[in-house]
Design a protein around this motif. Sequence first.
Motif, mmCIF file in Angstrom:
data_model
loop_
_atom_site.group_PDB
_atom_site.id
_atom_site.type_symbol
_atom_site.label_atom_id
_atom_site.label_comp_id
_atom_site.label_asym_id
_atom_site.label_seq_id
_atom_site.Cartn_x
_atom_site.Cartn_y
_atom_site.Cartn_z
ATOM 1 N N ARG A 36 15.658 -21.785 1.850
ATOM 2 C CA ARG A 36 14.516 -22.616 1.416
ATOM 3 C C ARG A 36 13.349 -22.456 2.391
ATOM 4 O O ARG A 36 12.197 -22.354 1.979
ATOM 5 C CB ARG A 36 14.918 -24.080 1.315
ATOM 6 N N ARG A 37 13.669 -22.444 3.686
ATOM 7 C CA ARG A 37 12.619 -22.298 4.696
ATOM 8 C C ARG A 37 11.968 -20.916 4.593
ATOM 9 O O ARG A 37 10.743 -20.790 4.646
ATOM 10 C CB ARG A 37 13.192 -22.502 6.091
ATOM 11 N N ILE A 38 12.769 -19.884 4.423
ATOM 12 C CA ILE A 38 12.224 -18.525 4.295
ATOM 13 C C ILE A 38 11.355 -18.418 3.046
ATOM 14 O O ILE A 38 10.229 -17.914 3.090
ATOM 15 C CB ILE A 38 13.355 -17.472 4.279
ATOM 16 N N LEU A 39 11.869 -18.904 1.919
ATOM 17 C CA LEU A 39 11.115 -18.808 0.661
ATOM 18 C C LEU A 39 9.862 -19.682 0.666
ATOM 19 O O LEU A 39 8.935 -19.435 -0.094
ATOM 20 C CB LEU A 39 12.015 -19.156 -0.528
ATOM 21 N N VAL A 44 6.797 -13.664 5.654
ATOM 22 C CA VAL A 44 8.205 -13.378 5.922
ATOM 23 C C VAL A 44 8.279 -12.001 6.580
ATOM 24 O O VAL A 44 7.776 -11.023 6.033
ATOM 25 C CB VAL A 44 9.057 -13.403 4.631
ATOM 26 N N ILE A 45 8.895 -11.969 7.766
ATOM 27 C CA ILE A 45 9.062 -10.719 8.496
ATOM 28 C C ILE A 45 10.542 -10.339 8.413
ATOM 29 O O ILE A 45 11.405 -11.104 8.831
ATOM 30 C CB ILE A 45 8.636 -10.872 9.969
ATOM 31 N N ILE A 46 10.807 -9.171 7.830
ATOM 32 C CA ILE A 46 12.180 -8.672 7.688
ATOM 33 C C ILE A 46 12.324 -7.476 8.610
ATOM 34 O O ILE A 46 11.632 -6.467 8.459
ATOM 35 C CB ILE A 46 12.489 -8.282 6.226
ATOM 36 N N LYS A 68 11.039 -13.075 -5.782
ATOM 37 C CA LYS A 68 10.628 -14.465 -5.539
ATOM 38 C C LYS A 68 9.455 -14.525 -4.566
ATOM 39 O O LYS A 68 8.565 -15.370 -4.715
ATOM 40 C CB LYS A 68 11.794 -15.286 -4.991
ATOM 41 N N LEU A 69 9.457 -13.666 -3.563
ATOM 42 C CA LEU A 69 8.372 -13.662 -2.580
ATOM 43 C C LEU A 69 7.081 -13.069 -3.123
ATOM 44 O O LEU A 69 5.996 -13.432 -2.686
ATOM 45 C CB LEU A 69 8.776 -12.863 -1.336
ATOM 46 N N TYR A 70 7.221 -12.153 -4.075
ATOM 47 C CA TYR A 70 6.073 -11.429 -4.619
ATOM 48 C C TYR A 70 5.027 -12.411 -5.134
ATOM 49 O O TYR A 70 5.325 -13.318 -5.887
ATOM 50 C CB TYR A 70 6.551 -10.496 -5.732
ATOM 51 N N ASP A 71 3.818 -12.267 -4.694
ATOM 52 C CA ASP A 71 2.669 -13.098 -5.088
ATOM 53 C C ASP A 71 2.682 -14.503 -4.498
ATOM 54 O O ASP A 71 1.812 -15.294 -4.819
ATOM 55 C CB ASP A 71 2.515 -13.191 -6.608
ATOM 56 N N GLN A 72 3.676 -14.857 -3.686
ATOM 57 C CA GLN A 72 3.643 -16.187 -3.078
ATOM 58 C C GLN A 72 3.625 -16.119 -1.557
ATOM 59 O O GLN A 72 3.213 -17.064 -0.907
ATOM 60 C CB GLN A 72 4.806 -17.059 -3.549
ATOM 61 N N SER A 73 4.086 -15.008 -0.984
ATOM 62 C CA SER A 73 4.151 -14.863 0.468
ATOM 63 C C SER A 73 3.729 -13.452 0.865
ATOM 64 O O SER A 73 3.864 -12.518 0.090
ATOM 65 C CB SER A 73 5.586 -15.070 0.970
ATOM 66 N N SER A 74 3.249 -13.347 2.084
ATOM 67 C CA SER A 74 3.018 -12.021 2.663
ATOM 68 C C SER A 74 4.334 -11.563 3.282
ATOM 69 O O SER A 74 5.133 -12.380 3.735
ATOM 70 C CB SER A 74 1.934 -12.091 3.726
ATOM 71 N N ILE A 75 4.539 -10.257 3.284
ATOM 72 C CA ILE A 75 5.790 -9.697 3.796
ATOM 73 C C ILE A 75 5.460 -8.603 4.800
ATOM 74 O O ILE A 75 4.618 -7.742 4.538
ATOM 75 C CB ILE A 75 6.638 -9.088 2.658
#
Length: 129
Positions: A36-39, A44-46, A68-75
Motif C-alpha cells: 500500500r505504501r509503495i503503490l 517508486v525506485i526499483i 498499477k503504477l503507470y500514470d500514477q507514479s514516477s518510476i
Amino acid sequence: MEALERGHRVSFVAMDTLLHLLKTQDITRTSQARMRRILGSDLVIIDDLMFMAMDKNESNIFFQFINKLYDQSSIILTSNKGPEEWGELLGDPAITTAILDRILHKSEVIQLSGDSFRLKHRETIFGNF
C-alpha cells in the motif's frame, strides 16, 4: 533526495524484495502494508531489476504492479541489463512487451558505463583488475 526534499512520497525497493512482497501481499499484513505504501508513492525506485530471471507467475505479477503504477507514479529502475535483454529474463515475449511499453512510454533512459562504484573503493582488498 530532491523528491523527498520537495515533499514527495518516495519508496525504494530491491527487485527481490518487491517480488517477495507481490507474492505474499495476499497472505501477510506486513506485505499488504508495504505494498500500500509503495503503490501510494509519488516515486517508486526499483533497484536491480532483471538481476535474476523470473518465472511466468512472477512476470505476471510484476506486470500487474507496473500497470498499477503507470500514470500514477514516477518510476526509477536500475538494471544491469538493457531493455533488449529483458525478454529472456522475463520468460514471456508478450509480458515483456507490455511491461516495456508502460515503462518506456514516458521515460528517459540513462546508460552508465565505467568501473563499478562499489569496487572502485576496494582496490586495497582486491588489487587492480
